[in-house]
Design a protein around this motif. Structure first.
Motif, PDB file in Angstrom:
ATOM      1  N   ARG A 207      40.730 -24.278   9.137  1.00 49.19           N
ATOM      2  CA  ARG A 207      40.442 -25.134   7.993  1.00 49.19           C
ATOM      3  C   ARG A 207      41.533 -25.004   6.923  1.00 49.19           C
ATOM      4  N   GLY A 208      42.151 -23.828   6.867  1.00 49.72           N
ATOM      5  CA  GLY A 208      43.203 -23.596   5.887  1.00 49.72           C
ATOM      6  C   GLY A 208      44.386 -24.538   6.028  1.00 49.72           C
ATOM      7  N   VAL A 209      44.535 -25.164   7.187  1.00 48.63           N
ATOM      8  CA  VAL A 209      45.651 -26.109   7.386  1.00 48.63           C
ATOM      9  C   VAL A 209      45.419 -27.364   6.532  1.00 48.63           C
ATOM     10  N   GLN A 249      33.740 -19.381  20.827  1.00 44.11           N
ATOM     11  CA  GLN A 249      32.429 -19.341  21.464  1.00 44.11           C
ATOM     12  C   GLN A 249      32.078 -20.632  22.205  1.00 44.11           C
ATOM     13  N   THR A 250      32.244 -21.753  21.519  1.00 46.90           N
ATOM     14  CA  THR A 250      31.880 -23.023  22.135  1.00 46.90           C
ATOM     15  C   THR A 250      33.119 -23.837  22.479  1.00 46.90           C
ATOM     16  N   GLY A 251      34.260 -23.207  22.429  1.00 42.28           N
ATOM     17  CA  GLY A 251      35.493 -23.872  22.833  1.00 42.28           C
ATOM     18  C   GLY A 251      36.091 -23.107  23.996  1.00 42.28           C
ATOM     19  N   LYS A 252      37.414 -23.112  24.069  1.00 36.92           N
ATOM     20  CA  LYS A 252      38.042 -22.410  25.179  1.00 36.92           C
ATOM     21  C   LYS A 252      38.203 -20.930  24.887  1.00 36.92           C
ATOM     22  N   LEU A 262      46.632 -19.254  12.038  1.00 38.89           N
ATOM     23  CA  LEU A 262      47.095 -19.727  10.729  1.00 38.89           C
ATOM     24  C   LEU A 262      45.926 -20.341   9.962  1.00 38.89           C
ATOM     25  N   GLY A 263      45.575 -19.776   8.825  1.00 34.26           N
ATOM     26  CA  GLY A 263      44.497 -20.349   8.015  1.00 34.26           C
ATOM     27  C   GLY A 263      43.161 -20.335   8.725  1.00 34.26           C
ATOM     28  N   ILE A 264      42.918 -19.259   9.478  1.00 36.95           N
ATOM     29  CA  ILE A 264      41.650 -19.081  10.190  1.00 36.95           C
ATOM     30  C   ILE A 264      41.008 -17.807   9.657  1.00 36.95           C
ATOM     31  N   SER A 265      39.719 -17.906   9.261  1.00 37.87           N
ATOM     32  CA  SER A 265      39.076 -16.738   8.647  1.00 37.87           C
ATOM     33  C   SER A 265      38.766 -15.657   9.673  1.00 37.87           C
ATOM     34  N   GLY A 266      38.535 -16.075  10.927  1.00 37.78           N
ATOM     35  CA  GLY A 266      38.224 -15.087  11.957  1.00 37.78           C
ATOM     36  C   GLY A 266      36.732 -14.838  12.080  1.00 37.78           C
ATOM     37  N   VAL A 283      47.939 -15.174   9.635  1.00 34.64           N
ATOM     38  CA  VAL A 283      48.416 -15.503   8.288  1.00 34.64           C
ATOM     39  C   VAL A 283      47.246 -16.123   7.544  1.00 34.64           C
ATOM     40  N   ASN A 284      46.860 -15.494   6.424  1.00 32.18           N
ATOM     41  CA  ASN A 284      45.723 -15.989   5.660  1.00 32.18           C
ATOM     42  C   ASN A 284      45.914 -15.569   4.212  1.00 32.18           C
ATOM     43  N   LYS A 285      45.569 -16.475   3.283  1.00 32.82           N
ATOM     44  CA  LYS A 285      45.827 -16.092   1.886  1.00 32.82           C
ATOM     45  C   LYS A 285      44.750 -15.191   1.311  1.00 32.82           C
TER      46      LYS A 285
ATOM     47  N   ASP B  13      21.532 -13.944  17.752  1.00 28.54           N
ATOM     48  CA  ASP B  13      22.379 -14.640  16.789  1.00 28.54           C
ATOM     49  C   ASP B  13      23.840 -14.282  17.043  1.00 28.54           C
ATOM     50  N   THR B  14      24.688 -15.303  17.170  1.00 30.78           N
ATOM     51  CA  THR B  14      26.101 -15.008  17.434  1.00 30.78           C
ATOM     52  C   THR B  14      26.747 -14.323  16.234  1.00 30.78           C
ATOM     53  N   TYR B  15      26.075 -14.384  15.076  1.00 28.47           N
ATOM     54  CA  TYR B  15      26.636 -13.716  13.906  1.00 28.47           C
ATOM     55  C   TYR B  15      26.369 -12.204  13.928  1.00 28.47           C
ATOM     56  N   SER B  16      25.468 -11.752  14.820  1.00 31.62           N
ATOM     57  CA  SER B  16      25.211 -10.311  14.865  1.00 31.62           C
ATOM     58  C   SER B  16      25.793  -9.720  16.151  1.00 31.62           C
TER      59      SER B  16
HETATM   60  C1  LIG Z   1      26.844 -21.383  17.639  1.00 28.96           C
HETATM   61  C2  LIG Z   1      28.162 -21.439  16.938  1.00 28.96           C
HETATM   62  C3  LIG Z   1      29.305 -21.646  17.696  1.00 28.96           C
HETATM   63  C4  LIG Z   1      30.569 -21.683  17.082  1.00 28.96           C
HETATM   64  N1  LIG Z   1      31.681 -21.864  17.858  1.00 28.96           N
HETATM   65  C5  LIG Z   1      32.907 -21.791  17.301  1.00 28.96           C
HETATM   66  C6  LIG Z   1      34.096 -21.906  18.096  1.00 28.96           C
HETATM   67  O1  LIG Z   1      34.053 -22.126  19.310  1.00 28.96           O
HETATM   68  N2  LIG Z   1      35.294 -21.789  17.481  1.00 28.96           N
HETATM   69  C7  LIG Z   1      35.401 -21.568  16.143  1.00 28.96           C
HETATM   70  O2  LIG Z   1      36.550 -21.461  15.667  1.00 28.96           O
HETATM   71  N3  LIG Z   1      34.315 -21.494  15.369  1.00 28.96           N
HETATM   72  C8  LIG Z   1      33.072 -21.609  15.926  1.00 28.96           C
HETATM   73  N4  LIG Z   1      31.958 -21.558  15.113  1.00 28.96           N
HETATM   74  C9  LIG Z   1      32.139 -21.662  13.661  1.00 28.96           C
HETATM   75  C10 LIG Z   1      32.499 -20.369  12.954  1.00 28.96           C
HETATM   76  O3  LIG Z   1      31.317 -19.719  12.548  1.00 28.96           O
HETATM   77  C11 LIG Z   1      33.343 -20.668  11.698  1.00 28.96           C
HETATM   78  O4  LIG Z   1      32.637 -21.557  10.880  1.00 28.96           O
HETATM   79  C12 LIG Z   1      34.719 -21.264  11.996  1.00 28.96           C
HETATM   80  O5  LIG Z   1      35.388 -20.510  12.989  1.00 28.96           O
HETATM   81  C13 LIG Z   1      35.541 -21.271  10.720  1.00 28.96           C
HETATM   82  O6  LIG Z   1      36.801 -21.860  10.952  1.00 28.96           O
HETATM   83  P1  LIG Z   1      38.037 -21.526  10.005  1.00 28.96           P
HETATM   84  O7  LIG Z   1      38.323 -20.084  10.105  1.00 28.96           O
HETATM   85  O8  LIG Z   1      39.104 -22.472  10.360  1.00 28.96           O
HETATM   86  O9  LIG Z   1      37.482 -21.954   8.597  1.00 28.96           O
HETATM   87  P2  LIG Z   1      37.109 -21.069   7.318  1.00 28.96           P
HETATM   88  O10 LIG Z   1      36.128 -20.026   7.676  1.00 28.96           O
HETATM   89  O11 LIG Z   1      36.780 -22.017   6.248  1.00 28.96           O
HETATM   90  O12 LIG Z   1      38.461 -20.317   6.997  1.00 28.96           O
HETATM   91  C14 LIG Z   1      39.603 -20.934   6.525  1.00 28.96           C
HETATM   92  C15 LIG Z   1      40.566 -19.828   6.148  1.00 28.96           C
HETATM   93  O13 LIG Z   1      41.806 -20.386   5.759  1.00 28.96           O
HETATM   94  C16 LIG Z   1      42.326 -19.609   4.700  1.00 28.96           C
HETATM   95  N5  LIG Z   1      43.284 -20.472   3.992  1.00 28.96           N
HETATM   96  C17 LIG Z   1      43.035 -21.590   3.267  1.00 28.96           C
HETATM   97  N6  LIG Z   1      44.171 -22.135   2.836  1.00 28.96           N
HETATM   98  C18 LIG Z   1      45.182 -21.346   3.277  1.00 28.96           C
HETATM   99  C19 LIG Z   1      46.599 -21.378   3.162  1.00 28.96           C
HETATM  100  N7  LIG Z   1      47.227 -22.373   2.518  1.00 28.96           N
HETATM  101  N8  LIG Z   1      47.319 -20.391   3.742  1.00 28.96           N
HETATM  102  C20 LIG Z   1      46.696 -19.381   4.418  1.00 28.96           C
HETATM  103  N9  LIG Z   1      45.369 -19.310   4.564  1.00 28.96           N
HETATM  104  C21 LIG Z   1      44.620 -20.284   4.016  1.00 28.96           C
HETATM  105  C22 LIG Z   1      41.123 -19.194   3.885  1.00 28.96           C
HETATM  106  O14 LIG Z   1      41.405 -18.007   3.147  1.00 28.96           O
HETATM  107  C23 LIG Z   1      40.081 -18.965   4.976  1.00 28.96           C
HETATM  108  O15 LIG Z   1      40.048 -17.599   5.401  1.00 28.96           O
HETATM  109  C24 LIG Z   1      30.675 -21.531  15.692  1.00 28.96           C
HETATM  110  C25 LIG Z   1      29.524 -21.341  14.918  1.00 28.96           C
HETATM  111  C26 LIG Z   1      28.275 -21.281  15.526  1.00 28.96           C
HETATM  112  C27 LIG Z   1      27.061 -21.045  14.693  1.00 28.96           C
END
Ligand SMILES: Cc1cc2nc3c(=O)[nH]c(=O)nc-3n(C[C@H](O)[C@H](O)[C@H](O)COP(=O)(O)OP(=O)(O)OC[C@H]3O[C@@H](n4cnc5c(N)ncnc54)[C@H](O)[C@@H]3O)c2cc1C
Ligand SMILES: Nc1ncnc2c1ncn2[C@@H]1O[C@H](COP(=O)(O)O)[C@@H](O)[C@H]1O
Lengths: 319, 261
Positions: A207-209, A249-252, A262-266, A283-285, B13-16
Motif C-alpha cells: 500500500r505504501g507504493v 496467505q490467499t495469494g502465491k 517495498l512499502g509493505i507492513s508485513g 524498505v518501510n518508513k 484466526d490467521t492473526y494469531s
Molecule cells: C484471511 C486473510 C487473508 C489475507 N491474505 C493476504 C495475502 O495473501 N497477502 C497480503 O499481502 N495480505 C493478505 N491479507 C491482508 C493483510 O492482513 C494486510 O492487510 C496486508 O498485507 C497489508 O498490506 P500492506 O502491507 O501493503 O499495507 P499496510 O499494512 O497498509 O502497510 C503499508 C506500509 O507501507 C509503509 N509506507 C507507506 N508509505 C511509504 C513510503 N513512501 N515509503 C516506505 N514505506 C511506506 C507504511 O509504513 C506501512 O507499513 C489477508 C488478510 C486476511 C484477513
C-alpha cells in the motif's frame, strides 16, 4: 517398474516449468508417463519436450470436450488410466486446477491424497510446508494409489533423455448436467518478467507504493535485478497491481533467493507467503513495521528515495 | 426461488499463532482464536445477494467442533436463515475426503437445494479441494474460484479467476456448486437486529451416526497419514539502518556482500 502418471500443465501446447518438476519427482517413484488432456494436436507439440525430462510414454487424451469443460475431463481421463495402467502414483501441479483434479480423482478412486507438497521421496512420503512455512509436516497415503499435487517451484527440474511413445486414450463423454461448460477464456499474458513462483528474486510493493502509476518504481528495480514483481493484498485491493501477483496467505507462496518488500507492513498473512525466502530486504518508513522482524536487512526510509537509488546502484555495479 | 446452502468453516484466526497438536499432529484448535473464515463471510454475502434478487432460503452447513457454533451464529446474524451443524468427537482428525463425505451427507438433509456456495480455499489447511470433492460426490457441476456469479432462471454463470490460468467463463444448469474467491464482494457486518434475530434461528445438530457415517470417519480412517511434524525456528531480525540519503547504496552493499548481485 510401475508407471507414474504426470498430468501435464500446459498452455496452448507449451509445457509449463512445473511439468518438468513433476516429471523429475515422478522418476523417483517409477517410470514417468505424461498425460496430456486437451484439444486435438496438443500432445504432438509437447512430446519432444516431455521426453527431455524423462517421460517414457505420452498418453494423448484429445477431444473438444477436454478443453470445453472445467476439471472433469481431466479427472475422467486419469481415473480411466488409474484403472488400466495401475500406476504407482498420479502427480499434478498444486495450482487451483491441479488441486481440484487430484482431489476429485482421490475421491473417485478411493485413494490417499497429498495436497501441495514441497517434496516427495522414493517411498511416496510427501513433505508439506504449512501455516506459511511455520511447520513442516510429512505424510503418506494410506489407501489405493498415491495422488499428490506438488507446489510449483519446489522441485529442481532435471533433464533425462526419454523417447516417449504416444498412446491415444479416449476422453469419456461429458455429462452436461454434472459439469461446468467453459464459454470463454482470458488467459494471463505472460510479460517479459519471470514467473512469480519460479523467480530467484522477487520485488514486491504494498500500500505504501500509493498508486498504480508509482508501481513503476517497483518494476524498475525488479527489471535491473531480473526479478518478478509481487504485491500485497492491500496493493491489489487498492487496484495498484493485478490479482495474479498477490503474495501471501490467499495469494502465491514464494520462496526466492531474495525477496525485497517495498512499502509493505508485513502483516502475518503477507508473511505467510514469503517468509521462507532465503534473504529478505525491507524498505518501510515506519520503524515499527513488523516486516523488520523477519528482514535480514531493513531500511527505515521512504521507498521513493531508497528504491530508485538502489536501482541506479545495481545498474552501475552491473557496469 | 433459489434455495442456497453455504458451507462455512471455523478456522484459527490467521492473526494469531497457529499450531499443530504434539500428540497426533492434528490442528491444535485450542491454541489460536477461532473465527468464521473470512472467505466464508464472502460466501454468505454472495448467498444473501442472490437470495435478495431471487428469493429463497439460505441454509448454513458446518462441520466442526461445538465451538464452531460461534461461526454459525455469525453467519446467521449476517442474514442466513437456518443452519445444520455436524459436530462429533469421532470426526477429530478427518481429512479432506472424509470432511467432504460428511458435508455431502449433511447437505443431503436440506431439501430442494439449487446452489451450494463454498469458499475457494480455507485459510487453515489451504486445501482448496473440498468444493471440488463435494461436486464429485454429489454429481453437481463445479464452478469454482468465482470472482463474479450470475444466477438467471435455471442457469448459473461464473467468472472464475485463478492466479495460474487467469479468467475462465463458466456456465452450468442448476443445481450446481460454486466456490468464491476474495475478489467476489465485500461482506456486510451483522446489524444489531441481525444479531438478536440470529439467536432465535434454528440450528440442527447432527452426529456422524445421524448421517449414517459411523465408523467411517475420523483419524483412524483417514486416507492419508501424517508421519511427523515440526515447527520451523522463527526467523530473526537482521540489520536495520535509517536512510540518511544513502539507503539504496547500503542495500546494494549488503546484497553484494551476500553475493546476491
Ligand atoms: C484471511 C486473510 C487473508 C489475507 N491474505 C493476504 C495475502 O495473501 N497477502 C497480503 O499481502 N495480505 C493478505 N491479507 C491482508 C493483510 O492482513 C494486510 O492487510 C496486508 O498485507 C497489508 O498490506 P500492506 O502491507 O501493503 O499495507 P499496510 O499494512 O497498509 O502497510 C503499508 C506500509 O507501507 C509503509 N509506507 C507507506 N508509505 C511509504 C513510503 N513512501 N515509503 C516506505 N514505506 C511506506 C507504511 O509504513 C506501512 O507499513 C489477508 C488478510 C486476511 C484477513
Ligand atoms: N468442515 C467444514 N465445514 C463446512 N464447510 C467446509 C468445511 N471444510 C471446508 N469447507 C468449505 O470448503 C471451502 C474450501 O475449504 P478447503 O477445501 O478445506 O480449502 C471452505 O471455504 C468452506 O466453504
Amino acid at each position: 517398474m510401475a508407471e507414474v502418471l504426470v498430468l501435464v500443465d500446459q498452455v496452448d501446447g507449451e509445457a509449463k516449468k512445473s511439468t518438468f518438476e513433476l516429471l523429475t519427482a515422478a522418476r523417483r517413484l517409477g517410470e514417468p508417463a505424461a498425460v496430456v488432456v486437451g484439444p486435438a494436436g496438443t500432445a504432438a507439440k509437447l512430446t519432444e519436450t516431455l521426453g527431455k525430462y524423462g517421460a517414457t510414454k505420452v498418453y494423448a487424451a484429445e477431444s473438444d470436450d477436454a478443453a470445453n469443460y472445467l476439471v472433469t475431463p481431466k479427472v475422467d481421463v486419469l481415473a480411466a488410466l488409474v484403472g488400466s495402467a495401475a500406476p504407482a502414483a498420479v502427480l499434478a501441479s498444486s495450482t487451483a486446477e491441479g488441486k481440484e483434479v487430484t482431489a476429485r480423482l482421490a475421491a473417485r478412486t478411493n485413494s490417499g491424497l497429498l495436497v501441495d507438497v514441497v517434496d516427495l521421496d522414493a517411498e511416496g512420503v510427501g513433505t508439506h510446508s504449512i501455516f506459511g512455512g511455520a511447520y513442516t509436516v510429512k505424510a503418506k497415503s494410506a489407501n489405493g494409489t498415491l495422488i499428490a499435487s506438488i507446489r510449483p517451484g519446489s522441485v529442481d527440474p532435471e533433464e533425462a533423455q526419454g523417447t516417449p511413445a504416444t498412446e491415444a486414450v479416449e476422453v469419456p463423454a461429458v455429462d452436461g448436467a454434472k459439469a461446468a461448460k467453459v464459454t470463454g477464456r482470458e488467459p494471463i499474458v505472460g510479460g517479459d518478467r519471470p514467473d512469480l513462483t519460479e523467480a530467484s528474486v522477487v520485488v514486491s510493493g504494498g500500500r505504501g507504493v500509493g498508486s498504480a502509476e508509482s508501481f513503476d518504481v517497483v518494476e524498475k528495480l525488479a527489471d535491473v535485478l531480473g526479478a518478478a514483481v509481487g504485491a500485497s493484498r492491500a496493493a491489489v485491493d487498492s487496484g495498484y497491481y493485478p490479482h495474479q501477483f498477490q503474495v501471501g496467505q490467499t495469494g502465491k507462496t514464494v520462496s526466492p533467493q531474495l525477496y525485497i518488500a517495498l512499502g509493505i507492513s508485513g502483516a502475518i498473512q503477507h508473511r505467510a507467503g514469503m517468509q521462507t525466502s532465503k534473504t529478505i530486504v525491507a524498505v518501510n518508513k515506519d520503524s515499527e513495521a513488523p516486516i523488520f522482524e523477519i528482514a535480514d536487512f531493513g531500511v527505515v526510509g521512504d521507498l521513493f528515495k531508497v528504491a530508485p537509488q538502489l536501482t541506479d546502484e545495481v545498474t552501475k555495479r552491473k557496469g | 426461488m433459489t434455495n442456497i446452502v453455504v458451507l462455512v468453516k471455523q478456522v484459527p484466526d490467521t492473526y494469531s499463532e497457529r499450531k499443530l497438536a504434539a500428540g497426533d499432529n492434528t490442528l491444535d484448535r485450542e491454541a489460536a482464536d477461532a473465527v468464521l473464515d473470512e472467505i466464508n463471510e464472502r460466501a454468505i454475502e454472495e448467498a444473501l445477494v442472490i437470495k435478495e434478487a431471487n428469493e429463497g432460503e439460505v441454509t448454513v452447513v458446518c462441520v466442526g467442533p461445538d465451538r464452531a457454533n460461534d461461526a454459525i451464529r455469525k453467519a446467521l446474524s449476517m442474514g442466513a436463515d437456518k443452519a445444520v451443524h455436524v459436530s462429533d468427537e469421532a470426526l477429530h482428525g478427518a481429512d479432506i475426503l472424509q470432511t467432504s463425505k460428511v458435508l455431502a451427507k449433511a447437505v443431503g438433509t436440506v431439501e430442494g437445494v439449487d446452489l451450494i456456495i463454498a469458499g475457494n480455499e480455507a485459510s487453515d489447511g489451504r486445501g482448496g479441494a473440498v468444493p471440488a470433492v463435494l461436486a464429485e460426490l454429489l454429481g453437481l457441476p463445479q464452478l469454482t474460484h468465482a470472482r463474479k456469479v450470475t444466477v438467471e432462471g435455471g442457469t448459473v454463470k461464473v467468472e472464475r479467476e485463478t492466479a495460474d490460468e487467469g479468467i475462465t467463463h463458466l456456465e452450468a444448469s442448476l443445481p450446481a456448486l460454486i466456490s468464491v474467491n476474495e475478489k467476489i464482494n465485500e461482506p456486510r457486518y451483522p446489524s444489531f437486529k441481525g444479531i438478536m434475530a440470529a439467536k432465535k434461528k434454528p440450528v440442527e445438530k447432527l452426529t456422524a451416526a445421524d448421517l449414517g457415517l459411523d465408523g467411517e470417519v475420523g483419524l483412524a480412517n483417514a486416507a492419508s497419514t501424517v508421519l511427523e511434524s515440526a515447527p520451523k525456528p522463527p526467523r530473526e531480525a537482521g540489520q536495520r539502518v535509517d536512510d540518511e540519503g544513502d539507503g539504496g547504496v547500503k542495500v546494494a552493499e549488503y546484497l553484494a556482500s551476500q553475493k546476491l548481485i
